[in-house]
Write a protein that holds these residues in place. Structure first.
Motif, PDB file in Angstrom:
ATOM      1  N   TYR A 129       0.219   0.965  -4.987  1.00  0.00           N
ATOM      2  CA  TYR A 129      -1.172   0.718  -4.620  1.00  0.00           C
ATOM      3  C   TYR A 129      -1.236  -0.670  -3.990  1.00  0.00           C
ATOM      4  O   TYR A 129      -0.701  -1.637  -4.543  1.00  0.00           O
ATOM      5  CB  TYR A 129      -2.065   0.765  -5.863  1.00  0.00           C
ATOM      6  CG  TYR A 129      -3.530   0.475  -5.597  1.00  0.00           C
ATOM      7  CD1 TYR A 129      -4.404   1.496  -5.258  1.00  0.00           C
ATOM      8  CD2 TYR A 129      -4.035  -0.821  -5.704  1.00  0.00           C
ATOM      9  CE1 TYR A 129      -5.745   1.243  -5.014  1.00  0.00           C
ATOM     10  CE2 TYR A 129      -5.370  -1.094  -5.459  1.00  0.00           C
ATOM     11  CZ  TYR A 129      -6.225  -0.052  -5.119  1.00  0.00           C
ATOM     12  OH  TYR A 129      -7.547  -0.311  -4.869  1.00  0.00           O
ATOM     13  N   MET A 130      -1.852  -0.754  -2.797  1.00  0.00           N
ATOM     14  CA  MET A 130      -1.972  -2.060  -2.159  1.00  0.00           C
ATOM     15  C   MET A 130      -3.187  -2.083  -1.247  1.00  0.00           C
ATOM     16  O   MET A 130      -3.712  -1.034  -0.842  1.00  0.00           O
ATOM     17  CB  MET A 130      -0.714  -2.409  -1.362  1.00  0.00           C
ATOM     18  CG  MET A 130      -0.456  -1.512  -0.159  1.00  0.00           C
ATOM     19  SD  MET A 130       0.980  -2.020   0.808  1.00  0.00           S
ATOM     20  CE  MET A 130       0.346  -3.495   1.616  1.00  0.00           C
ATOM     21  N   THR A 131      -3.616  -3.287  -0.925  1.00  0.00           N
ATOM     22  CA  THR A 131      -4.705  -3.470   0.020  1.00  0.00           C
ATOM     23  C   THR A 131      -4.160  -3.463   1.436  1.00  0.00           C
ATOM     24  O   THR A 131      -3.122  -4.076   1.716  1.00  0.00           O
ATOM     25  CB  THR A 131      -5.417  -4.810  -0.241  1.00  0.00           C
ATOM     26  OG1 THR A 131      -5.925  -4.808  -1.583  1.00  0.00           O
ATOM     27  CG2 THR A 131      -6.562  -5.030   0.737  1.00  0.00           C
ATOM     28  N   GLY A 136     -10.453  -3.191   4.435  1.00  0.00           N
ATOM     29  CA  GLY A 136     -11.208  -1.993   4.749  1.00  0.00           C
ATOM     30  C   GLY A 136     -10.700  -0.725   4.106  1.00  0.00           C
ATOM     31  O   GLY A 136     -11.394   0.284   4.094  1.00  0.00           O
ATOM     32  N   SER A 137      -9.479  -0.730   3.586  1.00  0.00           N
ATOM     33  CA  SER A 137      -8.952   0.453   2.904  1.00  0.00           C
ATOM     34  C   SER A 137      -7.865   0.053   1.923  1.00  0.00           C
ATOM     35  O   SER A 137      -7.406  -1.091   1.911  1.00  0.00           O
ATOM     36  CB  SER A 137      -8.395   1.465   3.915  1.00  0.00           C
ATOM     37  OG  SER A 137      -7.240   0.964   4.541  1.00  0.00           O
ATOM     38  N   ARG A 138      -7.488   1.021   1.114  1.00  0.00           N
ATOM     39  CA  ARG A 138      -6.417   0.833   0.153  1.00  0.00           C
ATOM     40  C   ARG A 138      -5.337   1.881   0.411  1.00  0.00           C
ATOM     41  O   ARG A 138      -5.634   3.000   0.830  1.00  0.00           O
ATOM     42  CB  ARG A 138      -6.928   0.969  -1.283  1.00  0.00           C
ATOM     43  CG  ARG A 138      -8.021  -0.028  -1.641  1.00  0.00           C
ATOM     44  CD  ARG A 138      -7.520  -1.460  -1.668  1.00  0.00           C
ATOM     45  NE  ARG A 138      -8.571  -2.380  -2.086  1.00  0.00           N
ATOM     46  CZ  ARG A 138      -9.367  -3.035  -1.236  1.00  0.00           C
ATOM     47  NH1 ARG A 138      -9.238  -2.849   0.073  1.00  0.00           N
ATOM     48  NH2 ARG A 138     -10.285  -3.858  -1.692  1.00  0.00           N
ATOM     49  N   PHE A 139      -4.112   1.501   0.153  1.00  0.00           N
ATOM     50  CA  PHE A 139      -2.996   2.424   0.306  1.00  0.00           C
ATOM     51  C   PHE A 139      -2.585   2.918  -1.082  1.00  0.00           C
ATOM     52  O   PHE A 139      -2.170   2.135  -1.930  1.00  0.00           O
ATOM     53  CB  PHE A 139      -1.790   1.741   0.951  1.00  0.00           C
ATOM     54  CG  PHE A 139      -2.019   1.257   2.355  1.00  0.00           C
ATOM     55  CD1 PHE A 139      -3.088   1.709   3.111  1.00  0.00           C
ATOM     56  CD2 PHE A 139      -1.154   0.326   2.917  1.00  0.00           C
ATOM     57  CE1 PHE A 139      -3.299   1.259   4.402  1.00  0.00           C
ATOM     58  CE2 PHE A 139      -1.345  -0.122   4.215  1.00  0.00           C
ATOM     59  CZ  PHE A 139      -2.424   0.332   4.965  1.00  0.00           C
ATOM     60  N   LEU A 140      -2.713   4.197  -1.301  1.00  0.00           N
ATOM     61  CA  LEU A 140      -2.264   4.832  -2.536  1.00  0.00           C
ATOM     62  C   LEU A 140      -1.029   5.661  -2.211  1.00  0.00           C
ATOM     63  O   LEU A 140      -1.067   6.530  -1.341  1.00  0.00           O
ATOM     64  CB  LEU A 140      -3.361   5.736  -3.110  1.00  0.00           C
ATOM     65  CG  LEU A 140      -3.053   6.474  -4.410  1.00  0.00           C
ATOM     66  CD1 LEU A 140      -2.839   5.484  -5.544  1.00  0.00           C
ATOM     67  CD2 LEU A 140      -4.182   7.441  -4.751  1.00  0.00           C
ATOM     68  N   VAL A 141       0.103   5.378  -2.875  1.00  0.00           N
ATOM     69  CA  VAL A 141       1.368   6.069  -2.625  1.00  0.00           C
ATOM     70  C   VAL A 141       1.746   6.869  -3.868  1.00  0.00           C
ATOM     71  O   VAL A 141       1.820   6.326  -4.974  1.00  0.00           O
ATOM     72  CB  VAL A 141       2.497   5.078  -2.270  1.00  0.00           C
ATOM     73  CG1 VAL A 141       3.818   5.826  -2.050  1.00  0.00           C
ATOM     74  CG2 VAL A 141       2.137   4.278  -1.024  1.00  0.00           C
ATOM     75  N   THR A 142       1.946   8.167  -3.690  1.00  0.00           N
ATOM     76  CA  THR A 142       2.319   9.035  -4.804  1.00  0.00           C
ATOM     77  C   THR A 142       3.670   9.685  -4.534  1.00  0.00           C
ATOM     78  O   THR A 142       4.119   9.765  -3.388  1.00  0.00           O
ATOM     79  CB  THR A 142       1.263  10.122  -5.043  1.00  0.00           C
ATOM     80  OG1 THR A 142       1.228  10.995  -3.899  1.00  0.00           O
ATOM     81  CG2 THR A 142      -0.109   9.515  -5.248  1.00  0.00           C
ATOM     82  N   LYS A 476       4.036  10.598  -0.648  1.00  0.00           N
ATOM     83  CA  LYS A 476       2.764  10.883   0.014  1.00  0.00           C
ATOM     84  C   LYS A 476       1.905   9.617   0.034  1.00  0.00           C
ATOM     85  O   LYS A 476       1.705   8.969  -0.989  1.00  0.00           O
ATOM     86  CB  LYS A 476       2.012  12.002  -0.695  1.00  0.00           C
ATOM     87  CG  LYS A 476       0.646  12.319  -0.069  1.00  0.00           C
ATOM     88  CD  LYS A 476      -0.087  13.421  -0.806  1.00  0.00           C
ATOM     89  CE  LYS A 476       0.533  14.776  -0.481  1.00  0.00           C
ATOM     90  NZ  LYS A 476      -0.261  15.903  -1.074  1.00  0.00           N
ATOM     91  N   TYR A 477       1.382   9.287   1.211  1.00  0.00           N
ATOM     92  CA  TYR A 477       0.487   8.139   1.377  1.00  0.00           C
ATOM     93  C   TYR A 477      -0.949   8.627   1.514  1.00  0.00           C
ATOM     94  O   TYR A 477      -1.229   9.513   2.304  1.00  0.00           O
ATOM     95  CB  TYR A 477       0.939   7.329   2.600  1.00  0.00           C
ATOM     96  CG  TYR A 477      -0.173   6.598   3.320  1.00  0.00           C
ATOM     97  CD1 TYR A 477      -0.926   5.620   2.659  1.00  0.00           C
ATOM     98  CD2 TYR A 477      -0.453   6.869   4.653  1.00  0.00           C
ATOM     99  CE1 TYR A 477      -1.931   4.948   3.323  1.00  0.00           C
ATOM    100  CE2 TYR A 477      -1.452   6.197   5.329  1.00  0.00           C
ATOM    101  CZ  TYR A 477      -2.203   5.248   4.661  1.00  0.00           C
ATOM    102  OH  TYR A 477      -3.206   4.577   5.302  1.00  0.00           O
ATOM    103  N   ILE A 478      -1.834   8.060   0.720  1.00  0.00           N
ATOM    104  CA  ILE A 478      -3.255   8.388   0.788  1.00  0.00           C
ATOM    105  C   ILE A 478      -4.020   7.118   1.149  1.00  0.00           C
ATOM    106  O   ILE A 478      -3.979   6.118   0.412  1.00  0.00           O
ATOM    107  CB  ILE A 478      -3.758   8.935  -0.561  1.00  0.00           C
ATOM    108  CG1 ILE A 478      -2.940  10.175  -0.974  1.00  0.00           C
ATOM    109  CG2 ILE A 478      -5.245   9.272  -0.487  1.00  0.00           C
ATOM    110  CD1 ILE A 478      -3.225  10.648  -2.386  1.00  0.00           C
TER     111      ILE A 478
END
Length: 482
Positions: A129-131, A136-142, A476-478
């Motif tokens: 998880y990072m800014t 303006g958005s966040r990167f969620l990596v699963t 997967k990047y969200i």
């Protein structure tokens, strides 16, 4: 008899959707020490293999949804059950593959460790998880299961190569269809019962035995529903499978051939080097992709090293793997004996000398004695092809640069071994060797906690270690607007 009871304890059908079923065809399993038939097992065709894939695909959504702790618990149960059944499983392995019982017991313990290791890795699958740098958005990596997987295992380590693939697949949340080698199907068939007893749901692991691997595997690859192939075997077959996988852009792991150099420098502890050479050469009767294929020894210590190694090799007892004290069991089949015989004859024709062994034994079974050759020239066929037998091929070198150059003069790069008492030289040479693994002053590198795999034509990807489970996971990047 114990042998008959051990074979009778193994189911011999196809294992599909959690159920055992017969096949229209059967194929024999031979004892390589006698040539006699141990039993017959199911011989699947393409239609039956597709049913196994159907079962795996159907089970994939529910299995992927299980918690990491559930998957971990099942693997720990399987680890315990393997160890509780070590004597029976080892005897089955010795009968179908030939290795001495002591080595077979060691392989069962080694195989069980892959289940324990990946039970621990199952609960450590992470993400991130990072800014976004610009805000303006966040990167969620699963990390998610890659999906249904095809697993193909070799005959030389019939149980461990199974758990090394099945373990991370289960831990990651992937279902699978596994095809064991036709020569040694019984170990994987026995493993299917172990996994069922451990609590694995129906359809998560399916076993298809066959004498027609291309007929069975090709349609499964081209079907498109399986998303991962893990293969251990020859480079030639691996290249063919890669071509097939390219058609559906399937994820692949390839553990292929080797041509391991074993370097002994002038400052090496020779007793340690001989111990290491025995381990690297004679594990599994030399039938291992990690086996020392080319033993390169510095001129100044070559005579002493060769004398000590020859004494050890010529003292090794040959016989059926079930006999007490036997170290050199039979090779897997007649073709293996013919290959080793041909490679030795070629080396001798090119100037090598036989110090012990050197000829197939005139007795029932596929026996070849522990053999030492010296003065093996670089143009000998055995310097460019895996010997896959109990033959130590020795040649000499003068300088470090020469040793490294000759060690790297091969399209393969699975493992190398280096013996020196100099830390600086050890690090320098290990870094210069074109190899996925290096044993520095040790003759065995395999360990479930270490990343196993090669470079160049020895393969793609890694098995074991903290990276082993990655082969069965997709990233997967969200992007999340805030």
């Amino acid at each position: 008899m114990l042998e008959e009871a051990a074979i009778a304890s193994v189911q011999t059908g196809l294992f599909i959707g959690g159920k055992w079923r017969d096949s229209a065809r059967t194929m024999p399993v031979h004892d390589p020490s006698t040539g006699q038939i141990l039993c017959t097992v199911a011989d699947a065709d393409a239609a039956e293999a597709r049913e196994a894939l159907d079962a795996a695909v159907a089970a994939q959504p529910s299995w992927a949804a299980t918690t990491p702790r559930e998957r971990s618990t099942i693997l720990m149960n399987a680890h315990r059950l393997l160890l509780e059944n070590v004597d029976r499983l080892a005897l089955v392995m010795t009968l179908e593959m030939g290795k001495p019982l002591t080595e077979a017991r060691g392989e069962i313990a080694y195989a069980a460790e892959f289940f324990r290791w990946f039970a621990e890795e199952a609960v450590r699958i992470d993400g991130g998880y990072m800014t976004a740098p610009g805000g303006g958005s966040r990167f969620l990596v699963t990390r998610q299961p890659v999906g249904t997987s095809l697993l193909i295992t070799p005959w030389n380590f019939p149980m461990a190569m199974g758990t090394r693939k099945i373990g991370p697949a289960i831990a990651a949340g992937c279902t699978s269809v596994i095809k064991p080698a036709a020569q040694t199907p019984l170990s994987i068939l026995a493993l299917a019962d172990i996994l069922t007893e451990a609590g694995l749901p129906d359809g998560v692991v399916n076993v298809v035995t066959t004498s027609s691997p291309d007929e069975v595997i090709t349609p499964l690859i081209l079907d498109g529903r399986a998303r991962k192939l893990s293969f251990t075997g020859s480079t030639k077959v691996g290249k063919h499978l890669l071509e097939l996988c390219a058609r559906t852009v399937m994820r692949t792991s390839m553990e292929l051939g080797g041509n391991a150099p074993f370097l002994v420098f002038d400052d090496a502890n020779l007793d340690d080097a001989v111990d290491g050479a025995m381990a690297a050469k004679m594990r599994n009767i030399g039938q291992a992709c990690t086996a020392a294929n080319r033993i390169l020894v510095h001129n100044s210590v070559a005579e002493e090293f060769t004398r000590k190694l020859t004494q050890r090799m010529e003292a090794l007892p040959v016989g059926r793997g079930t006999e007490d004290g036997v170290v050199v069991g039979p090779l897997i089949d007649e073709a293996a004996v013919a290959k080793v015989s041909s490679l030795v004859a070629d080396a001798v024709d090119r100037g090598a000398s036989v110090l012990t062994g050197g000829e197939a034994l005139d007795r029932p079974g596929n026996f070849y004695p522990a053999t030492v050759l010296t003065g093996v020239p670089d143009d000998a066929e055995m310097c460019h092809n895996e010997i896959f037998g109990p033959v130590a091929a020795i040649s000499t070198f003068e300088t470090e640069a020469e040793a490294v150059e000759r060690a790297n003069d091969t399209p393969y790069g699975l493992v190398a071994y280096v013996y020196t008492e100099s830390l600086k030289r050890g690090i320098r040479v290990c870094e210069a060797l074109e190899s996925g693994m290096v044993g520095l002053n040790q003759g065995v590198v395999s360990n479930p906690a270490a990343p196993f795999g090669g470079v160049k034509e020895s393969g793609l990807g890694r098995e074991g270690g903290t990276t082993g489970i990655d082969e069965f996971l997709e990233t997967k990047y969200i992007g999340v607007a805030v």
